[in-house]
Design a protein around this motif. Structure first.
Motif, PDB file in Angstrom:
ATOM      1  N   THR A 333    -119.566  83.087   1.090  1.00  0.00           N
ATOM      2  CA  THR A 333    -118.784  83.445  -0.102  1.00  0.00           C
ATOM      3  C   THR A 333    -119.305  82.700  -1.333  1.00  0.00           C
ATOM      4  O   THR A 333    -120.110  83.236  -2.086  1.00  0.00           O
ATOM      5  N   ASN A 349    -108.018  83.406  -3.682  1.00  0.00           N
ATOM      6  CA  ASN A 349    -108.205  84.814  -3.347  1.00  0.00           C
ATOM      7  C   ASN A 349    -109.456  85.021  -2.487  1.00  0.00           C
ATOM      8  O   ASN A 349    -109.445  85.794  -1.517  1.00  0.00           O
ATOM      9  N   ILE A 350    -110.547  84.325  -2.822  1.00  0.00           N
ATOM     10  CA  ILE A 350    -111.793  84.445  -2.057  1.00  0.00           C
ATOM     11  C   ILE A 350    -111.588  83.986  -0.617  1.00  0.00           C
ATOM     12  O   ILE A 350    -112.020  84.635   0.343  1.00  0.00           O
ATOM     13  N   LYS A 352    -108.708  83.722   1.116  1.00  0.00           N
ATOM     14  CA  LYS A 352    -107.802  84.614   1.840  1.00  0.00           C
ATOM     15  C   LYS A 352    -108.505  85.896   2.269  1.00  0.00           C
ATOM     16  O   LYS A 352    -108.365  86.349   3.418  1.00  0.00           O
ATOM     17  N   GLU A 353    -109.259  86.490   1.370  1.00  0.00           N
ATOM     18  CA  GLU A 353    -109.963  87.731   1.695  1.00  0.00           C
ATOM     19  C   GLU A 353    -111.003  87.509   2.790  1.00  0.00           C
ATOM     20  O   GLU A 353    -111.193  88.357   3.676  1.00  0.00           O
ATOM     21  N   TYR A 354    -111.677  86.364   2.735  1.00  0.00           N
ATOM     22  CA  TYR A 354    -112.700  86.103   3.739  1.00  0.00           C
ATOM     23  C   TYR A 354    -112.077  85.906   5.128  1.00  0.00           C
ATOM     24  O   TYR A 354    -112.622  86.398   6.127  1.00  0.00           O
ATOM     25  N   ILE A 356    -109.327  87.196   6.284  1.00  0.00           N
ATOM     26  CA  ILE A 356    -108.955  88.535   6.779  1.00  0.00           C
ATOM     27  C   ILE A 356    -110.193  89.258   7.299  1.00  0.00           C
ATOM     28  O   ILE A 356    -110.175  89.868   8.379  1.00  0.00           O
ATOM     29  N   TYR A 357    -111.287  89.194   6.542  1.00  0.00           N
ATOM     30  CA  TYR A 357    -112.545  89.815   6.959  1.00  0.00           C
ATOM     31  C   TYR A 357    -113.076  89.168   8.241  1.00  0.00           C
ATOM     32  O   TYR A 357    -113.508  89.854   9.177  1.00  0.00           O
TER      33      TYR A 357
END
Length: 380
Positions: A333, A349-350, A352-354, A356-357
């Motif tokens: 990231t 945000n970065i 959290k999104e990672y 989930i991914y």
């Protein structure tokens, strides 16, 4: 000459993160078993210049962009690291108890004791001295310099007064040398006053350290059987932030995490409270950080029916699965996108999104090319 090896990249990154969080150099070196503080300065310079790829290069190799350590196999890399650690341990055993900085006479004796099994240059590197300095000292071994005579006289004076005097009183008894010089000499040889030793203020509750139950066996036969946890620094926002996460060793899934501005007991307890109900025999492994050894955290763990396990001090490899996840998160990231300064909201945000991914989409070879969630669902 023997093979020269570098510190693992995980150790380098953790050292950089700790320094960015303003952890003292001495504390970083003690926790990660780093011998020479100039190495920390070099790693920090590479980080600030955006040369992250250089952290992957072995010592003595040409630093070319994009190239990592040139080992033929994973076994070769581990053997190289093992040789480095064995040499460090041997040197530390010999040097134990002689003070923080090694005197020339001690260097000469150590090299004579160890040179049959290790190259002279390698021994000098572990001791933080140049090989040319060793040969110069050996040549002049029988000819004490004026500074050595002065240092010895100051040492004799400290011993004469049984280390009751600080550097100010010693300098008053030894005219012609300024206080700062006397202070430096006393610190160099460990001759400081031992009557009123400065005590570091203890924070939090008394520490409770447990055994290493995992012993680097990072396998599990079912979900929520073996968990690992750690805190990592997020130095990419307007202020330093911290990520506390818990990983399930069964499928590598991140089952709990918290991001906060403070690295305290509340951070790890908030993460712990996100865990679902666990079965008897669940083990949660961490390092020996003060937040994990605190009374409040130990109490919260026991209330959930979980058994604690802890790494040995200064051994990040004992908790490598979660250390690797944190390193991978940043590599895929922030470092990949060259994001070194942004807002706190963007950092959150970065991450959290990672996660989930990572849990739902990112496949892993050891999980039969499935994501952690897919593997858990297929196993059920």
């Amino acid at each position: 000459m023997g093979t020269r090896v570098s510190y693992p990249v995980e150790v380098k990154m953790k050292a950089i993160e700790m320094r960015l969080a303003k952890v003292p150099v001495k504390e970083v070196m003690e926790e990660l078993n780093i011998r020479n503080k100039t190495q920390l300065k070099t790693w920090m310079a590479w980080y600030r210049n955006g040369e992250i790829h250089r952290l992957h290069q072995p010592v003595g190799k040409q630093y070319t962009f994009g190239k990592g350590p040139e080992y033929d196999s994973e076994t070769a890399r581990l053997q190289a690291e093992n040789r480095f650690l064995e040499q460090q341990i041997e040197v530390f055993k010999k040097v134990r108890g002689i003070g923080k900085e090694v005197a020339p006479t001690v260097v000469i004796q150590l090299v004579e004791d160890l040179k049959d099994g290790m190259p002279v240059g390698e021994i000098c590197r572990h001791l933080g001295v140049g090989r040319s300095s060793y040969y110069r000292w050996r040549k002049k071994e029988d000819q004490p310099t004026q500074k050595e005579i002065r240092d010895q006289q100051i040492g004799d004076m400290c011993k004469q007064h049984k280390f009751r005097y600080g550097y100010r009183k010693i300098s008053a008894l030894y005219p012609g040398v300024c206080e700062k010089t006397v202070q430096r000499i006393m610190q160099k040889y460990g001759w400081q006053c031992k009557v009123k030793v400065k005590k570091r203020k203890k924070t939090g509750q008394p520490a409770y350290v447990t055994d290493n139950l995992l012993a680097r066996d990072f396998t599990a036969t079912k979900p929520l059987e073996r968990l690992v946890t750690d805190i990592t620094y997020l130095p990419f926002g307007q202020t330093m932030m911290y990520l506390s996460s818990i990983k399930d060793l069964f499928n590598g899934e991140i089952i709990a995490y918290t991001i906060d501005l403070n690295q305290d007991t509340k951070l790890v307890i908030d993460t712990l409270n996100q865990l679902p109900e666990v079965t008897k025999g669940c083990i949660l492994h961490s390092d020996q950080g003060s937040v994990y050894t605190s009374y409040a955290y130990q109490k919260a763990v026991k209330e959930k029916g979980i058994t604690m396990s802890m790494s040995r001090k200064g051994t990040p490899a004992d908790n490598s699965p979660i250390e690797t996840f944190h390193s991978t998160l940043k590599s895929e990231t922030f470092y990949l996108e060259d994001i070194y300064r942004t807002t706190n909201a963007c950092v959150i945000n970065i991450v959290k999104e990672y996660i989930i991914y990572y849990n739902n989409t990112r496949i892993q070879t050891k999980l039969n090319s499935q994501s952690p969630v897919q593997y858990r669902q297929s196993a059920a």
